[in-house]
Write a protein that holds these residues in place. Sequence first.
Motif, PDB file in Angstrom:
ATOM      1  N   LYS A 199       0.810  -1.220   0.000  1.00 39.42           N
ATOM      2  CA  LYS A 199       0.000   0.000   0.000  1.00 39.42           C
ATOM      3  C   LYS A 199       0.843   1.270   0.000  1.00 39.42           C
ATOM      4  O   LYS A 199       0.357   2.337  -0.387  1.00 39.42           O
ATOM      5  CB  LYS A 199      -0.945   0.007   1.199  1.00 39.42           C
ATOM      6  CG  LYS A 199      -0.270   0.122   2.559  1.00 39.42           C
ATOM      7  CD  LYS A 199      -1.264   0.052   3.716  1.00 39.42           C
ATOM      8  CE  LYS A 199      -2.130   1.267   3.812  1.00 39.42           C
ATOM      9  NZ  LYS A 199      -2.986   1.245   5.028  1.00 39.42           N
ATOM     10  N   TYR A 200       2.092   1.169   0.423  1.00 38.29           N
ATOM     11  CA  TYR A 200       2.951   2.350   0.491  1.00 38.29           C
ATOM     12  C   TYR A 200       3.972   2.408  -0.652  1.00 38.29           C
ATOM     13  O   TYR A 200       4.911   3.202  -0.605  1.00 38.29           O
ATOM     14  CB  TYR A 200       3.655   2.409   1.840  1.00 38.29           C
ATOM     15  CG  TYR A 200       2.681   2.578   2.983  1.00 38.29           C
ATOM     16  CD1 TYR A 200       1.794   3.654   3.007  1.00 38.29           C
ATOM     17  CD2 TYR A 200       2.628   1.672   4.037  1.00 38.29           C
ATOM     18  CE1 TYR A 200       0.881   3.821   4.040  1.00 38.29           C
ATOM     19  CE2 TYR A 200       1.730   1.827   5.075  1.00 38.29           C
ATOM     20  CZ  TYR A 200       0.858   2.899   5.073  1.00 38.29           C
ATOM     21  OH  TYR A 200      -0.049   3.066   6.099  1.00 38.29           O
ATOM     22  N   GLN A 202       2.820   2.624  -4.196  1.00 41.03           N
ATOM     23  CA  GLN A 202       1.768   2.643  -5.205  1.00 41.03           C
ATOM     24  C   GLN A 202       1.844   3.929  -6.026  1.00 41.03           C
ATOM     25  O   GLN A 202       2.074   5.014  -5.476  1.00 41.03           O
ATOM     26  CB  GLN A 202       0.392   2.577  -4.530  1.00 41.03           C
ATOM     27  CG  GLN A 202       0.103   1.273  -3.812  1.00 41.03           C
ATOM     28  CD  GLN A 202      -0.132   0.118  -4.761  1.00 41.03           C
ATOM     29  OE1 GLN A 202      -0.666   0.295  -5.855  1.00 41.03           O
ATOM     30  NE2 GLN A 202       0.271  -1.081  -4.355  1.00 41.03           N
ATOM     31  N   TRP A 207      -4.052   5.157  -0.853  1.00 46.90           N
ATOM     32  CA  TRP A 207      -3.797   4.812   0.544  1.00 46.90           C
ATOM     33  C   TRP A 207      -3.204   5.962   1.353  1.00 46.90           C
ATOM     34  O   TRP A 207      -3.016   5.838   2.559  1.00 46.90           O
ATOM     35  CB  TRP A 207      -2.902   3.583   0.641  1.00 46.90           C
ATOM     36  CG  TRP A 207      -3.546   2.363   0.060  1.00 46.90           C
ATOM     37  CD1 TRP A 207      -3.152   1.678  -1.053  1.00 46.90           C
ATOM     38  CD2 TRP A 207      -4.711   1.692   0.536  1.00 46.90           C
ATOM     39  NE1 TRP A 207      -4.000   0.627  -1.303  1.00 46.90           N
ATOM     40  CE2 TRP A 207      -4.969   0.607  -0.338  1.00 46.90           C
ATOM     41  CE3 TRP A 207      -5.578   1.898   1.617  1.00 46.90           C
ATOM     42  CZ2 TRP A 207      -6.044  -0.261  -0.160  1.00 46.90           C
ATOM     43  CZ3 TRP A 207      -6.645   1.030   1.794  1.00 46.90           C
ATOM     44  CH2 TRP A 207      -6.869  -0.027   0.917  1.00 46.90           C
ATOM     45  N   ASP A 236       1.888  -8.247   1.080  1.00 45.85           N
ATOM     46  CA  ASP A 236       1.477  -6.882   1.391  1.00 45.85           C
ATOM     47  C   ASP A 236       2.608  -6.157   2.124  1.00 45.85           C
ATOM     48  O   ASP A 236       3.712  -6.686   2.275  1.00 45.85           O
ATOM     49  CB  ASP A 236       0.168  -6.879   2.191  1.00 45.85           C
ATOM     50  CG  ASP A 236       0.258  -7.593   3.541  1.00 45.85           C
ATOM     51  OD1 ASP A 236       1.214  -7.326   4.295  1.00 45.85           O
ATOM     52  OD2 ASP A 236      -0.635  -8.403   3.846  1.00 45.85           O
ATOM     53  N   HIS A 237       2.317  -4.950   2.567  1.00 47.37           N
ATOM     54  CA  HIS A 237       3.364  -4.095   3.136  1.00 47.37           C
ATOM     55  C   HIS A 237       4.074  -4.751   4.318  1.00 47.37           C
ATOM     56  O   HIS A 237       5.308  -4.762   4.381  1.00 47.37           O
ATOM     57  CB  HIS A 237       2.755  -2.765   3.573  1.00 47.37           C
ATOM     58  CG  HIS A 237       3.729  -1.821   4.207  1.00 47.37           C
ATOM     59  ND1 HIS A 237       4.805  -1.289   3.537  1.00 47.37           N
ATOM     60  CD2 HIS A 237       3.799  -1.329   5.470  1.00 47.37           C
ATOM     61  CE1 HIS A 237       5.490  -0.503   4.340  1.00 47.37           C
ATOM     62  NE2 HIS A 237       4.915  -0.513   5.529  1.00 47.37           N
ATOM     63  N   TYR A 380      -1.939  -7.624   6.199  1.00 50.35           N
ATOM     64  CA  TYR A 380      -3.209  -6.981   5.885  1.00 50.35           C
ATOM     65  C   TYR A 380      -4.203  -8.013   5.366  1.00 50.35           C
ATOM     66  O   TYR A 380      -3.847  -9.156   5.075  1.00 50.35           O
ATOM     67  CB  TYR A 380      -2.989  -5.875   4.854  1.00 50.35           C
ATOM     68  CG  TYR A 380      -2.202  -4.702   5.399  1.00 50.35           C
ATOM     69  CD1 TYR A 380      -2.856  -3.556   5.833  1.00 50.35           C
ATOM     70  CD2 TYR A 380      -0.820  -4.743   5.512  1.00 50.35           C
ATOM     71  CE1 TYR A 380      -2.152  -2.477   6.363  1.00 50.35           C
ATOM     72  CE2 TYR A 380      -0.102  -3.675   6.034  1.00 50.35           C
ATOM     73  CZ  TYR A 380      -0.773  -2.540   6.455  1.00 50.35           C
ATOM     74  OH  TYR A 380      -0.066  -1.497   6.985  1.00 50.35           O
ATOM     75  N   ASP A 382      -6.652  -9.108   2.349  1.00 52.45           N
ATOM     76  CA  ASP A 382      -6.754  -8.934   0.903  1.00 52.45           C
ATOM     77  C   ASP A 382      -7.896  -9.813   0.402  1.00 52.45           C
ATOM     78  O   ASP A 382      -7.778 -11.039   0.353  1.00 52.45           O
ATOM     79  CB  ASP A 382      -5.430  -9.327   0.244  1.00 52.45           C
ATOM     80  CG  ASP A 382      -5.377  -9.004  -1.239  1.00 52.45           C
ATOM     81  OD1 ASP A 382      -6.430  -9.060  -1.904  1.00 52.45           O
ATOM     82  OD2 ASP A 382      -4.279  -8.703  -1.750  1.00 52.45           O
ATOM     83  N   GLY A 405      -4.823  -3.052   2.161  1.00 51.49           N
ATOM     84  CA  GLY A 405      -4.598  -1.796   2.856  1.00 51.49           C
ATOM     85  C   GLY A 405      -5.256  -1.706   4.209  1.00 51.49           C
ATOM     86  O   GLY A 405      -5.128  -0.695   4.900  1.00 51.49           O
TER      87      GLY A 405
END
Length: 450
Positions: A199-200, A202, A207, A236-237, A380, A382, A405
């Motif tokens: 998400k960070y 992108q 986000w 994910d992040h 996260y 999804d 996110g």
Amino acid sequence: MPSRRTLLALGLASTAMLTACATAPSLSFSERPPIVFMHGNGDSAALWQTTIWRFESNGWPRERLFAIDQSYPLARDDDTVAQPGRSSTADSAAFLKAEVEKVLKATGASKVVLIGNSRGGNTIRNYVQNGGGSAVVSHVVLGGNPAHGIWAVKGFRENNEFSGLSAFMRQLNAPKGPNGDEVTPGVKWLTLRSDNNDKYAQPDGLWIGVPGQPTNIGFDGPALKGATNVVLPRVDHRETSFSPAAFAATWQFLTGEPPRSTAIAAETNVVLDGRAVGAENLSLNGGQVTVYAVDPATGARRGNAVHSKNIGADGRWGPFSARGDTAYEFVLSAPGYGITHIYRSAFPRSSSVVNLRPERLAAADASANAVVVFTRPRGYFDAQRDTMRFDGQSPPSGVPPKGSGVSSSRLRVAAAEPQRAVTGEFNGERITGLTWPAAQQHVTVLELTY
């Protein structure tokens, strides 16, 4: 809990992908230098629990694994302006420097390995480059580090630590050496990133609160010139650091060999400890932690409390001798927070970083009879990737149909009804807890481990 077969399959897939990627010189397999784990923005040492378990399960000595808690873990809105309850980049680097010096003194080692997630990577890079860390750090692993910022938009929060245009970020990424590397020479570097699910990292500002606006940051934002850069598909992040795939990549980089397994080996004697902390990672000096064994299918308590302790200045709530085959409810009462009932899966191994954070009732909870939070600290939710259900709803409330996110879902039981069980399920891990009366300031938390 995910099965051993599932975890192993994930690790083997990651190892196969890494064969052509892990080209950096490695530690000899017999060496075990101390590792210091640095958490990210707003997080705590607790997130490294499963990573530490995997290191231990593959033979890394427990006494050489150090997950640290930074006070005021949130970054300032403007790195140059003091802000209550927040830390600057300089604050974080000074904290890490002091912790590394403690580890070197305690172990007698000459070098350490640093592993960081997200903002923790900024802290590590700053310490290595500007705080003398290059003299005592052999290897660095950065998971999901916003190495070029989360955004790079002129006029938009340019002094924030996460702006690619900030003075902080520009000096970190200034070319170094004849090849123009972005990493400090003399240290071996690994970056782990998602292909497109962080998400960070992108290109769109969804986000960060500006959907449809370009961030000028690509999916490859965490990669650094001069590092070994590895892509982990669909993570994910947070999973860039805390997943089985991230562990397999890290072990391969440090040792030059794949791990024996990404599964977590069970221990006969399990001892749990940690700190009771608020959002600023400050100890909750006062209050109490009480632990109950519970029926994993119903959340009902199996008899009287198995552990209870008043919280002192150090925030420690243990040690507690647990059973590795038993699910537990941790009841945390602290002044100003009410009472939080935290339900967890069984703990297969000992851990000293079982940090407990109280949950506050929000204004939107005012009319609720009971409030239940389903949360995944090490990743996260999804909807396109994961199998999950919360109190019968799939996907859980608040989880978007696309993208990773959101890491928690909140259930508000509106009708007055008898105490009942609520279940959260995620990719094979299942946690059941009981509702408690919100009118008496109780909150239930179903906290995933994996």
